[in-house]
Design a protein around this motif. Sequence first.
Motif, PDB file in Angstrom:
ATOM      1  N   LEU A  81      14.708 -44.847  45.224  1.00 53.23           N
ATOM      2  CA  LEU A  81      13.673 -43.865  45.520  1.00 53.23           C
ATOM      3  C   LEU A  81      12.344 -44.246  44.869  1.00 53.23           C
ATOM      4  N   GLN A  82      12.402 -44.712  43.639  1.00 53.65           N
ATOM      5  CA  GLN A  82      11.187 -45.137  42.948  1.00 53.65           C
ATOM      6  C   GLN A  82      10.543 -46.324  43.645  1.00 53.65           C
ATOM      7  N   GLN A  83      11.380 -47.224  44.141  1.00 51.99           N
ATOM      8  CA  GLN A  83      10.878 -48.417  44.822  1.00 51.99           C
ATOM      9  C   GLN A  83      10.034 -48.060  46.033  1.00 51.99           C
ATOM     10  N   PHE A  84      10.400 -46.979  46.723  1.00 49.38           N
ATOM     11  CA  PHE A  84       9.670 -46.577  47.920  1.00 49.38           C
ATOM     12  C   PHE A  84       8.735 -45.392  47.664  1.00 49.38           C
ATOM     13  N   GLY A  85       8.397 -45.174  46.387  1.00 51.47           N
ATOM     14  CA  GLY A  85       7.397 -44.177  46.050  1.00 51.47           C
ATOM     15  C   GLY A  85       7.825 -42.742  46.275  1.00 51.47           C
ATOM     16  N   MET A  86       9.113 -42.477  46.243  1.00 51.06           N
ATOM     17  CA  MET A  86       9.592 -41.112  46.438  1.00 51.06           C
ATOM     18  C   MET A  86       9.890 -40.479  45.084  1.00 51.06           C
TER      19      MET A  86
ATOM     20  N   LYS B 202      10.197 -34.228  50.301  1.00 50.99           N
ATOM     21  CA  LYS B 202      11.058 -33.297  51.025  1.00 50.99           C
ATOM     22  C   LYS B 202      12.341 -33.993  51.464  1.00 50.99           C
ATOM     23  N   PRO B 203      13.499 -33.509  51.015  1.00 52.88           N
ATOM     24  CA  PRO B 203      14.769 -34.141  51.397  1.00 52.88           C
ATOM     25  C   PRO B 203      15.219 -33.730  52.793  1.00 52.88           C
ATOM     26  N   VAL B 204      16.071 -34.551  53.393  1.00 50.82           N
ATOM     27  CA  VAL B 204      16.676 -34.212  54.681  1.00 50.82           C
ATOM     28  C   VAL B 204      18.185 -34.208  54.520  1.00 50.82           C
ATOM     29  N   SER B 205      18.900 -33.518  55.451  1.00 50.46           N
ATOM     30  CA  SER B 205      20.335 -33.259  55.281  1.00 50.46           C
ATOM     31  C   SER B 205      21.249 -34.284  55.917  1.00 50.46           C
ATOM     32  N   THR B 206      20.735 -35.109  56.826  1.00 47.50           N
ATOM     33  CA  THR B 206      21.568 -36.102  57.506  1.00 47.50           C
ATOM     34  C   THR B 206      20.843 -37.447  57.548  1.00 47.50           C
ATOM     35  N   PRO B 207      21.577 -38.545  57.691  1.00 52.51           N
ATOM     36  CA  PRO B 207      20.932 -39.857  57.788  1.00 52.51           C
ATOM     37  C   PRO B 207      20.036 -39.990  59.007  1.00 52.51           C
TER      38      PRO B 207
ATOM     39  N   GLY C 267      11.813 -44.545  53.438  1.00 53.93           N
ATOM     40  CA  GLY C 267      11.253 -43.363  52.801  1.00 53.93           C
ATOM     41  C   GLY C 267      11.678 -42.074  53.457  1.00 53.93           C
ATOM     42  N   SER C 268      12.051 -42.123  54.740  1.00 53.71           N
ATOM     43  CA  SER C 268      12.446 -40.903  55.444  1.00 53.71           C
ATOM     44  C   SER C 268      13.956 -40.732  55.453  1.00 53.71           C
ATOM     45  N   SER C 269      14.662 -41.518  54.645  1.00 50.86           N
ATOM     46  CA  SER C 269      16.116 -41.389  54.575  1.00 50.86           C
ATOM     47  C   SER C 269      16.514 -40.140  53.815  1.00 50.86           C
ATOM     48  N   TYR C 270      17.816 -39.916  53.734  1.00 49.70           N
ATOM     49  CA  TYR C 270      18.307 -38.705  53.080  1.00 49.70           C
ATOM     50  C   TYR C 270      18.812 -38.986  51.671  1.00 49.70           C
ATOM     51  N   ILE C 271      18.429 -40.115  51.110  1.00 54.30           N
ATOM     52  CA  ILE C 271      18.877 -40.467  49.763  1.00 54.30           C
ATOM     53  C   ILE C 271      18.474 -39.402  48.744  1.00 54.30           C
ATOM     54  N   GLN C 272      17.247 -38.867  48.910  1.00 54.91           N
ATOM     55  CA  GLN C 272      16.765 -37.846  47.986  1.00 54.91           C
ATOM     56  C   GLN C 272      17.733 -36.676  47.877  1.00 54.91           C
ATOM     57  N   LYS C 273      18.418 -36.381  48.988  1.00 50.05           N
ATOM     58  CA  LYS C 273      19.345 -35.246  49.043  1.00 50.05           C
ATOM     59  C   LYS C 273      20.697 -35.585  48.430  1.00 50.05           C
ATOM     60  N   THR C 274      21.006 -36.875  48.294  1.00 50.85           N
ATOM     61  CA  THR C 274      22.371 -37.267  47.939  1.00 50.85           C
ATOM     62  C   THR C 274      22.484 -38.007  46.608  1.00 50.85           C
ATOM     63  N   VAL C 275      21.451 -37.949  45.781  1.00 51.21           N
ATOM     64  CA  VAL C 275      21.492 -38.636  44.485  1.00 51.21           C
ATOM     65  C   VAL C 275      22.685 -38.187  43.652  1.00 51.21           C
ATOM     66  N   ASP C 276      22.995 -36.887  43.695  1.00 50.27           N
ATOM     67  CA  ASP C 276      24.088 -36.339  42.883  1.00 50.27           C
ATOM     68  C   ASP C 276      25.417 -36.265  43.632  1.00 50.27           C
ATOM     69  N   VAL C 277      25.494 -36.912  44.775  1.00 47.53           N
ATOM     70  CA  VAL C 277      26.721 -36.885  45.577  1.00 47.53           C
ATOM     71  C   VAL C 277      27.589 -38.092  45.236  1.00 47.53           C
TER      72      VAL C 277
ATOM     73  N   ALA D 101      23.630 -31.254  61.008  1.00 47.78           N
ATOM     74  CA  ALA D 101      23.716 -31.150  59.552  1.00 47.78           C
ATOM     75  C   ALA D 101      24.952 -30.374  59.128  1.00 47.78           C
ATOM     76  N   THR D 102      25.287 -29.302  59.877  1.00 45.78           N
ATOM     77  CA  THR D 102      26.468 -28.490  59.555  1.00 45.78           C
ATOM     78  C   THR D 102      27.744 -29.299  59.714  1.00 45.78           C
ATOM     79  N   LYS D 103      27.845 -30.049  60.821  1.00 47.28           N
ATOM     80  CA  LYS D 103      29.011 -30.877  61.095  1.00 47.28           C
ATOM     81  C   LYS D 103      29.118 -32.002  60.064  1.00 47.28           C
ATOM     82  N   PHE D 104      27.991 -32.593  59.726  1.00 51.28           N
ATOM     83  CA  PHE D 104      27.956 -33.687  58.761  1.00 51.28           C
ATOM     84  C   PHE D 104      28.485 -33.226  57.404  1.00 51.28           C
TER      85      PHE D 104
END
Length: 411
Positions: A195-200, A205-210, A234-244, A396-399
Motif C-alpha cells: 500500500l505504501q509503495q502505491f501511495g495508499m 477508500k477501500p473496496v469490498s471485492t477484487p 491502487g484501486s485494488s481491495y488490499i486496503q480492505k484486507t490488511v487484517d484478513v 460483495a455479499t457473495k464474496f
Amino acid sequence: MQSLHKNRTWELVTLPKGKKAIGCKWVYAKKEGFLGKNEIRYKARLVAKGYAQKEGIDYNEMFSPVVKHSSIQILLALVAQYDLELVQLDVKTVFLHGNLEEEIYMTQLDGFKVAGKENWKLQEGTFIYLLLYVDDMLIASKSKVEIERLKTQLNLEFEMKDLGEAKKIFGMEIWRDRAHDRVSLSQKQYLKKVLQQFGMNEHTKPVSTPLASHFKLSAQLSPSTNTELEYIAGSSYIQKTVDVGLLFKQDNTLGKGVIGYVDSDYAGDLDKRRSSTGYVFTFAGGPISWKSTLQSTVALSTTEAKYMAVTEAAKEALWLQGMVKTLGLVQEHINLYCDSQSAIHLAKNQVYHARTKHIDVRFHFVREIINEGKICLQKIKTADNPTNMMTKVVTATKFKHCLNLINILQV
C-alpha cells in the motif's frame, strides 16, 4: 567474518595462469522484528558476482531445500487441530555449509585483504514435523522434550538460532490463540508495504471485492503504461484486507480431514473463450491448498468445463492424501464437492456419451480415482460452494460469504 573463517569458506592462493577471478561485494540488510517490534537485526552477506560465472565451468546446478506453502498451511492446521507445540529455528550462515565441487577463484573482499597476499525422527510413539525453507525451520510436536532433543542434535552440526515460539515465516505472520485452539496466518506487514509503495494510506477508500461484478476484462484492457499499472494496483481491495488471514481451528465435530471444493465458469475468457478452474482444499476449517487458472483447452459445454475442473482438483486431492499420510494421518478418501450434477454423473459413468467422446483422454483418469475410492465426489449447493469466487466475478455479499465458508477472516 568470524562465520566465514570458522566455516573455512575459502583458501588464499595466487591466481593460476589462465584462470579468471570472480569479483565479490558486501550486501547489507536490516531484518525487522515481528509486528513492528523494535527487534532489528543487522545482517551482512558476502556474495560473489554470479553474473560473471559460466554454467558448466563455475557451476553445474543449484539447489535449495524449500517447503511448499501448502505444506506450511497443512502444518498449521495440524497444530490447531491437535494442539501441538510450534517453534522456529534459523540456521546461521546456511549457505556457507554448501560444498562446491567446482574450482572457483574469487577476489578478496573489501576491508579484509591479507597483506602480502592480495594477488529429522520417530521415537517412543512421539513424532516431530520439521519444515525447512533454506535456513528457516518450523518444528511441531506434541512433546516439548522431543523438540529440545532435536534442537540439541541440530546444534551439534550447525550453528542455530532459537527463535522460540513461531511468530513469522517467509514474511507471513503466525498468530496463535492456544486457549481456543486457533492458529492464523496473515501478511499484514507485507500488505502495508504494498500500500505504501502505491501511495495508499488510511484515508484511501477501500473496496469490498477484487473486481466489480459488472466488469468483463480482455487482454486489450490490460494496463500498458506505468500510470495505468499504478491505477490498477491502487484501486485494488488490499486496503480492505490488511487484517484478513487464514484461520485454522480445532473442531472435533469435523472428523473429515481434508475436504475439497471445485467449480468452473464457462468460456469466461473473452480472448480465447477458455473456461476457468477453481478449487480449494481445507483442513481444520481453513484453506491449505487452492488454485484458480484458465483451462488448457476450450470446453464445449458447462458440463465439460466442470468435468475438466474436477479432474484438476482430483490430482491435487491425490497429492494431499499422500502428504497427510506422510505426516501420519491416514485418510481413506477425500470428499470433493462440486455443484454440477451432470459433471458428477459424467465422472462416475464409464459410458462415453456422444456429446463428450471428444474430451481428451487425460481428463478421464478421474473415473479411475473415483472407482478406487480415493476421492468421493459429491453434490453441493452452488450457494455453499466457496470456489464460486475463484472462477467468476461475484457480488460483495457473495464474496464475503465464500470467504466465511473457508475461514478467511479478520484475525
